[in-house]
Scaffold this motif. Structure first.
Motif, PDB file in Angstrom:
ATOM      1  N   SER A   1       0.866  -1.187   0.000  1.00 25.98           N
ATOM      2  CA  SER A   1       0.000   0.000   0.000  1.00 25.98           C
ATOM      3  C   SER A   1       0.898   1.231   0.000  1.00 25.98           C
ATOM      4  O   SER A   1       1.818   1.327   0.837  1.00 25.98           O
ATOM      5  CB  SER A   1      -0.884  -0.028   1.250  1.00 25.98           C
ATOM      6  N   THR A   2       0.669   2.151  -0.911  1.00 23.89           N
ATOM      7  CA  THR A   2       1.505   3.363  -0.952  1.00 23.89           C
ATOM      8  C   THR A   2       1.316   4.182   0.330  1.00 23.89           C
ATOM      9  O   THR A   2       2.243   4.827   0.806  1.00 23.89           O
ATOM     10  CB  THR A   2       1.177   4.225  -2.192  1.00 23.89           C
TER      11      THR A   2
ATOM     12  N   GLY B   1      -4.209  -2.686  -0.967  1.00 23.48           N
ATOM     13  CA  GLY B   1      -4.719  -1.315  -1.006  1.00 23.48           C
ATOM     14  C   GLY B   1      -5.773  -1.127   0.082  1.00 23.48           C
ATOM     15  O   GLY B   1      -6.647  -1.970   0.247  1.00 23.48           O
TER      16      GLY B   1
ATOM     17  N   ARG C   1     -10.976   3.644   3.698  1.00 20.32           N
ATOM     18  CA  ARG C   1     -11.391   4.107   5.027  1.00 20.32           C
ATOM     19  C   ARG C   1     -12.067   2.979   5.791  1.00 20.32           C
ATOM     20  O   ARG C   1     -12.557   2.020   5.208  1.00 20.32           O
ATOM     21  CB  ARG C   1     -12.390   5.267   4.886  1.00 20.32           C
TER      22      ARG C   1
ATOM     23  N   PHE D   1      -9.168  -1.628  -0.670  1.00 21.11           N
ATOM     24  CA  PHE D   1      -9.378  -0.839  -1.888  1.00 21.11           C
ATOM     25  C   PHE D   1      -8.817  -1.648  -3.053  1.00 21.11           C
ATOM     26  O   PHE D   1      -7.630  -1.965  -3.097  1.00 21.11           O
ATOM     27  CB  PHE D   1      -8.682   0.530  -1.785  1.00 21.11           C
TER      28      PHE D   1
ATOM     29  N   SER E   1       0.208   8.219  -3.132  1.00 16.18           N
ATOM     30  CA  SER E   1       0.148   8.823  -1.798  1.00 16.18           C
ATOM     31  C   SER E   1       1.151   9.962  -1.718  1.00 16.18           C
ATOM     32  O   SER E   1       2.204   9.932  -2.363  1.00 16.18           O
ATOM     33  CB  SER E   1       0.473   7.791  -0.722  1.00 16.18           C
TER      34      SER E   1
ATOM     35  N   ASP F   1     -15.438  10.253  -1.174  1.00 11.91           N
ATOM     36  CA  ASP F   1     -15.640   9.523  -2.427  1.00 11.91           C
ATOM     37  C   ASP F   1     -15.883  10.475  -3.588  1.00 11.91           C
ATOM     38  O   ASP F   1     -16.660  11.427  -3.467  1.00 11.91           O
ATOM     39  CB  ASP F   1     -16.860   8.586  -2.310  1.00 11.91           C
TER      40      ASP F   1
ATOM     41  N   ILE G   1     -10.392   8.487  -1.348  1.00  8.52           N
ATOM     42  CA  ILE G   1      -9.256   9.194  -0.754  1.00  8.52           C
ATOM     43  C   ILE G   1      -9.115   8.750   0.699  1.00  8.52           C
ATOM     44  O   ILE G   1     -10.112   8.695   1.432  1.00  8.52           O
ATOM     45  CB  ILE G   1      -9.469  10.722  -0.844  1.00  8.52           C
TER      46      ILE G   1
END
Ligand code: BTN
Length: 249
Positions: free
Chosen positions: A21-22, A48, A51, A56, A67, A108, A119
């Motif tokens: 995950s970045t 990923g 929230r 993700f 990121s 979103d 985000i």
């Protein structure tokens, strides 16, 4: 990769073919002193994150997974980074398509009612003050090769029909220059009006989630601190600073 950022703010852009995950990477490198405005972009992510502990979808090379580490935020409340990033993302996508993006509070980005971008902003605190934040942006540029998983296939979509790394990098460039400008020259009324004008929730009947018990309400407006003003079925006016809403159709 094609990223011609000739401004002085961006410290470094790190590109990974694959990473968990970045956001996780930058959160852990930030602890070791990585400089502000370091950017990471991955072709795909194996873990990923979204929230509220959600996953993700980003295993396919069909999106922008990026990121940005930002330190020393002084001119605005750092919790507004998600708002600032949302406006930057909408404007950047619109610069490359003739599609009008909308924002579903709180993080979103939708196109014609379907989610095309999420985000995730995370922060580390010191003495009750945020010492750094990582803003993660995941945009579905095209649909994944095998389509979306069953649980999101009716609510997710992509901005374009086709993916290319050139297009991805151009959108990244556009987001970064807007984000840099809004963060470095924060103008409250400008961001509030740009955020509000893209909101798809004002006037809508919603279910408010993320509290002890979900409840129904109507969204009236945004307050000037970007909290969401809602009126419950019992006529009680509330201001929501966090949580999640689902729009009732
Ligand atoms: C959400 O929809 O709840 C937020 C999704 C955020 C996804 C991006 S992709 C780049 C960065 N790395 C992550 O693990 N998450 C964010």
């Amino acid at each position: 990769m094609y990223l011609n950022l000739n401004n002085r703010t961006i410290a470094n852009i790190l590109h990974f073919k694959s990473i968990d995950s970045t956001n996780s990477y930058l959160m852990s490198e930030a602890k070791k002193g990585m400089p502000s405005w370091t950017v990471t972009i991955a072709d795909h992510q194996t873990n990923g994150r979204g929230r509220l502990g959600r996953r993700f979808e980003s295993e396919d090379q069909s999106g922008l997974y990026m990121s940005v580490l930002i330190r020393d935020i002084e001119s605005f409340d750092p919790t507004l980074l998600t708002v600032i990033a949302s406006v930057s993302v909408c404007e950047a996508i619109e610069a490359f398509s003739n599609k009008q993006m909308t924002i579903k509070w709180v993080n979103d980005i939708l196109f014609e009612g379907k989610k095309v971008c999420g985000i995730l902003t995370e922060g580390a605190f010191n003495d009750n003050k945020i010492s750094y934040a990582v803003v993660g942006v995941g945009i579905n540029i095209s649909k994944p090769q095998n389509g979306y998983p069953e649980d999101i296939k009716n609510i997710a979509d992509a901005v374009f029909d086709n993916y290319s790394t050139e297009l991805r990098d151009q959108i990244a460039h556009e987001i970064l220059s807007r984000l840099e400008n809004y963060v470095n020259c924060y103008i409250h009324d400008e961001i509030l009006s740009k955020y509000k004008s893209r909101s798809c929730v004002v006037g809508k009947n919603v279910t408010v989630l993320g509290h002890m018990n979900p409840f129904n309400a109507v969204v009236c407006d945004f307050n000037s601190d970007f909290s969401l003003k809602v009126v419950t079925e019992d006529g009680i006016t509330m201001s929501l600073r966090s949580g999640e809403i689902s729009i009732k159709i």
